[in-house]
Write an enzyme that holds these catalytic residues in place. Structure first.
Site, PDB file in Angstrom:
ATOM      1  N   ARG A 115       0.891  -1.235  -0.051  1.00  0.00           N
ATOM      2  CA  ARG A 115      -0.057   0.102   0.022  1.00  0.00           C
ATOM      3  C   ARG A 115       0.860   1.308   0.114  1.00  0.00           C
ATOM      4  O   ARG A 115       0.446   2.204  -0.554  1.00  0.00           O
ATOM      5  CB  ARG A 115      -0.935  -0.097   1.250  1.00  0.00           C
ATOM      6  CG  ARG A 115      -1.942  -1.100   1.067  1.00  0.00           C
ATOM      7  CD  ARG A 115      -2.885  -0.800  -0.125  1.00  0.00           C
ATOM      8  NE  ARG A 115      -3.907  -1.866   0.016  1.00  0.00           N
ATOM      9  CZ  ARG A 115      -4.685  -2.121  -1.237  1.00  0.00           C
ATOM     10  NH1 ARG A 115      -4.645  -1.505  -2.357  1.00  0.00           N
ATOM     11  NH2 ARG A 115      -5.657  -3.175  -0.973  1.00  0.00           N
ATOM     12  N   GLU A 118       2.056   1.621  -3.623  1.00  0.00           N
ATOM     13  CA  GLU A 118       0.992   1.969  -4.151  1.00  0.00           C
ATOM     14  C   GLU A 118       0.935   3.460  -4.283  1.00  0.00           C
ATOM     15  O   GLU A 118       0.410   4.208  -5.083  1.00  0.00           O
ATOM     16  CB  GLU A 118      -0.193   1.304  -3.728  1.00  0.00           C
ATOM     17  CG  GLU A 118      -1.784   1.519  -4.696  1.00  0.00           C
ATOM     18  CD  GLU A 118      -2.856   0.803  -4.310  1.00  0.00           C
ATOM     19  OE1 GLU A 118      -3.682   0.345  -5.015  1.00  0.00           O
ATOM     20  OE2 GLU A 118      -2.737   0.959  -2.911  1.00  0.00           O
ATOM     21  N   SER A 141      17.120  13.973  -2.387  1.00  0.00           N
ATOM     22  CA  SER A 141      18.155  13.194  -1.841  1.00  0.00           C
ATOM     23  C   SER A 141      17.454  12.511  -0.479  1.00  0.00           C
ATOM     24  O   SER A 141      16.821  13.191   0.388  1.00  0.00           O
ATOM     25  CB  SER A 141      19.209  14.197  -1.432  1.00  0.00           C
ATOM     26  OG  SER A 141      20.168  13.448  -0.743  1.00  0.00           O
TER      27      SER A 141
END
Length: 160
Positions: A115, A118, A141
């Site tokens: 998740r 995602e 960075s």
């Protein structure tokens, strides 16, 4: 032919030594991580508790415990106090050795990690566009990356 055979043998031997050394290092680190997790459990500390004692974020405390960050000598003093059952050898190993940061594709099968992945893939392009608009061309960075995990309240008043 003899030189070719010797070179091939050397290449094979070097590859074998490097693979064996890397494998032993990974096993040694995995064993150490288990011992450090046990010391954390024995101390009865959450990552948040440990972070407060070390003066770092909860995420960085977890990285230290899981072998994903290098322990500084100054933080080592605090870690020894926070986790008294931790061996001197393990603490010194955490100071002396650089972490092997890697990514195992199998981790994406873990629902929470999936998740998060995602969310990054869903919002990544938008976030990049905003970063570029506000700060110009470049990349974020992770060297000085700051991450702290906590909870918030959703739009309907639910804890998230």
């Amino acid at each position: 032919f003899a030189l070719y055979t010797l070179v091939n043998f050397f290449d094979f031997s070097l590859a074998f030594i490097m693979a064996t050394t890397a494998s032993n290092s990974v096993l040694k680190t995995a064993d150490r991580v288990q011992r450090v997790l046990q010391a954390k459990s024995e101390a009865g500390l959450s990552y948040e508790d440990l972070a407060n004692k070390l003066g770092v974020t909860n995420t960085y405390a977890a990285q230290l415990i899981l072998g994903q960050a290098k322990l500084s000598p100054a933080t080592a003093v605090k870690l020894r106090e926070a986790l008294p059952s931790l061996s001197e050898e393990d603490v010194q190993d955490m100071i002396d050795n650089f972490p092997m940061r890697s990514f195992d594709d199998a981790i994406l099968k873990e629902p929470h990690v999936y998740r998060m992945y995602e969310a990054v893939t869903h919002y990544g392009q938008a976030i990049k566009s905003i970063v570029n608009e506000q700060f110009g061309d470049g990349i974020m960075s992770a060297i000085d990356f700051y991450c702290d995990v906590g909870s918030t309240t959703g739009k309907l008043g639910e804890k998230r």
